[in-house]
Design a protein around this motif. Structure first.
Motif, PDB file in Angstrom:
ATOM      1  N   TYR A   6       2.343   3.151   5.633  1.00  0.00           N
ATOM      2  CA  TYR A   6       3.555   2.889   6.492  1.00  0.00           C
ATOM      3  C   TYR A   6       4.425   1.624   5.754  1.00  0.00           C
ATOM      4  N   TYR A   7       5.490   1.697   5.779  1.00  0.00           N
ATOM      5  CA  TYR A   7       6.727   0.623   5.087  1.00  0.00           C
ATOM      6  C   TYR A   7       8.464   0.904   5.573  1.00  0.00           C
ATOM      7  N   PHE A   8       8.400  -0.216   5.136  1.00  0.00           N
ATOM      8  CA  PHE A   8      10.373   0.011   5.683  1.00  0.00           C
ATOM      9  C   PHE A   8      10.069  -0.772   3.985  1.00  0.00           C
ATOM     10  N   PRO A   9      12.113   0.482   3.448  1.00  0.00           N
ATOM     11  CA  PRO A   9      12.175  -0.411   2.533  1.00  0.00           C
ATOM     12  C   PRO A   9      12.949  -1.362   2.002  1.00  0.00           C
ATOM     13  N   GLU A  10      13.065  -2.306   2.820  1.00  0.00           N
ATOM     14  CA  GLU A  10      14.035  -3.161   3.282  1.00  0.00           C
ATOM     15  C   GLU A  10      12.234  -4.974   3.211  1.00  0.00           C
ATOM     16  N   CYS A  11      11.789  -4.022   2.901  1.00  0.00           N
ATOM     17  CA  CYS A  11      10.760  -5.225   3.190  1.00  0.00           C
ATOM     18  C   CYS A  11      10.205  -5.615   1.918  1.00  0.00           C
ATOM     19  N   PRO A  12      10.332  -6.863   2.085  1.00  0.00           N
ATOM     20  CA  PRO A  12       9.643  -7.073  -0.145  1.00  0.00           C
ATOM     21  C   PRO A  12       8.380  -6.756  -0.258  1.00  0.00           C
ATOM     22  N   TYR A  13       6.927  -7.340   1.184  1.00  0.00           N
ATOM     23  CA  TYR A  13       6.279  -7.019   0.980  1.00  0.00           C
ATOM     24  C   TYR A  13       5.527  -5.307   1.196  1.00  0.00           C
ATOM     25  N   LEU A  18       4.737  -0.566  -3.505  1.00  0.00           N
ATOM     26  CA  LEU A  18       5.517   0.823  -3.454  1.00  0.00           C
ATOM     27  C   LEU A  18       5.726   0.939  -4.841  1.00  0.00           C
ATOM     28  N   HIS A  19       6.566  -0.513  -4.922  1.00  0.00           N
ATOM     29  CA  HIS A  19       6.069  -1.450  -6.905  1.00  0.00           C
ATOM     30  C   HIS A  19       4.436  -0.737  -8.151  1.00  0.00           C
ATOM     31  N   LYS A  20       3.404  -1.436  -6.918  1.00  0.00           N
ATOM     32  CA  LYS A  20       2.500  -0.820  -7.350  1.00  0.00           C
ATOM     33  C   LYS A  20       1.559   0.952  -7.756  1.00  0.00           C
ATOM     34  N   ILE A  21       2.935   1.005  -6.491  1.00  0.00           N
ATOM     35  CA  ILE A  21       1.803   2.501  -6.581  1.00  0.00           C
ATOM     36  C   ILE A  21       3.020   3.502  -7.318  1.00  0.00           C
ATOM     37  N   ARG A  33       5.351   6.528   5.143  1.00  0.00           N
ATOM     38  CA  ARG A  33       5.898   6.713   6.153  1.00  0.00           C
ATOM     39  C   ARG A  33       6.699   5.982   6.652  1.00  0.00           C
ATOM     40  N   ASN A  34       7.381   6.100   6.142  1.00  0.00           N
ATOM     41  CA  ASN A  34       8.867   5.059   6.693  1.00  0.00           C
ATOM     42  C   ASN A  34       9.064   4.713   8.342  1.00  0.00           C
ATOM     43  N   ILE A  35       8.778   4.014   8.881  1.00  0.00           N
ATOM     44  CA  ILE A  35       8.955   4.178  10.171  1.00  0.00           C
ATOM     45  C   ILE A  35      10.295   4.103  10.676  1.00  0.00           C
ATOM     46  N   PHE A  36      11.472   3.262   9.758  1.00  0.00           N
ATOM     47  CA  PHE A  36      12.466   3.619  10.628  1.00  0.00           C
ATOM     48  C   PHE A  36      12.936   4.345  10.827  1.00  0.00           C
ATOM     49  N   LEU A  48      -2.263   3.471  16.896  1.00  0.00           N
ATOM     50  CA  LEU A  48      -3.625   2.518  16.541  1.00  0.00           C
ATOM     51  C   LEU A  48      -3.639   1.095  16.014  1.00  0.00           C
ATOM     52  N   THR A  49      -3.272   0.245  15.625  1.00  0.00           N
ATOM     53  CA  THR A  49      -2.883  -1.062  15.848  1.00  0.00           C
ATOM     54  C   THR A  49      -2.794  -1.927  16.568  1.00  0.00           C
ATOM     55  N   GLY A  50      -1.594  -1.359  17.694  1.00  0.00           N
ATOM     56  CA  GLY A  50      -1.362  -2.362  18.046  1.00  0.00           C
ATOM     57  C   GLY A  50      -0.254  -3.403  18.090  1.00  0.00           C
ATOM     58  N   ARG A  51       0.515  -2.896  16.384  1.00  0.00           N
ATOM     59  CA  ARG A  51       1.079  -4.274  15.120  1.00  0.00           C
ATOM     60  C   ARG A  51       2.161  -3.287  15.110  1.00  0.00           C
ATOM     61  N   LYS A  52       3.316  -3.818  14.496  1.00  0.00           N
ATOM     62  CA  LYS A  52       4.423  -3.931  14.239  1.00  0.00           C
ATOM     63  C   LYS A  52       3.993  -3.880  12.201  1.00  0.00           C
ATOM     64  N   THR A  53       3.304  -4.852  12.000  1.00  0.00           N
ATOM     65  CA  THR A  53       3.588  -5.273  10.408  1.00  0.00           C
ATOM     66  C   THR A  53       3.168  -3.741   9.671  1.00  0.00           C
ATOM     67  N   VAL A  54       4.078  -3.986   8.500  1.00  0.00           N
ATOM     68  CA  VAL A  54       3.604  -3.129   7.442  1.00  0.00           C
ATOM     69  C   VAL A  54       4.044  -4.247   6.657  1.00  0.00           C
ATOM     70  N   PRO A  55       3.475  -4.168   5.209  1.00  0.00           N
ATOM     71  CA  PRO A  55       3.107  -2.556   4.646  1.00  0.00           C
ATOM     72  C   PRO A  55       1.680  -2.187   5.682  1.00  0.00           C
ATOM     73  N   CYS A  56       1.686  -0.943   5.825  1.00  0.00           N
ATOM     74  CA  CYS A  56      -0.380  -0.702   6.240  1.00  0.00           C
ATOM     75  C   CYS A  56      -0.480   0.736   5.297  1.00  0.00           C
TER      76      CYS A  56
END
Length: 78
Positions: A6-13, A18-21, A33-36, A48-56
Motif C-alpha cells: 500500500y503506497y502513494f507515488p508522491e511519498c518519498p518513503y 518501489l525502487h527496491k522492488i 495498491r495506490n491508496i490515492f 485493518l491498521t487504524g492508520r493512514k501511514t504508507v508504505p505498508c
C-alpha cells in the motif's frame, strides 16, 4: 505467500520501497495498491491498521510499516 504494498507515488518513503522492488526484479510477486487511486484499498488499510501511514507491506495480511524494515524484509525473503 501473498504480498501487497500500500503506497502513494508522491511519498518519498514509498519511492524507496518501489525502487527496491524494481532493483530486486520482484514486481510480479507484489500487488501494488495506490491508496490515492483505489478508495477500497485505502479504506481497507485504515480499517485493518487504524492508520493512514504508507508504505505498508502486507505479508499474508499482516502489515509491516517503515520503508527500511520493508526493504530489509524484501532483500532477505525475495
Amino acid at each position: 505467500m501473498n504480498l501487497e504494498l500500500y503506497y502513494f507515488p508522491e511519498c518519498p518513503y514509498c519511492q524507496r520501497v518501489l525502487h527496491k522492488i524494481d532493483e530486486l526484479g520482484v514486481q510480479d510477486k507484489i500487488t501494488l495498491r495506490n491508496i490515492f487511486e483505489d478508495r477500497n484499498a485505502y479504506e481497507k488499510h485504515v480499517r485493518l491498521t487504524g492508520r493512514k501511514t504508507v508504505p505498508c507491506l502486507y505479508i499474508d495480511d499482516q502489515p509491516m510499516f517503515e520503508s527500511a524494515d520493508i526493504n530489509q524484509w524484501l532483500e532477505e525473503n525475495l
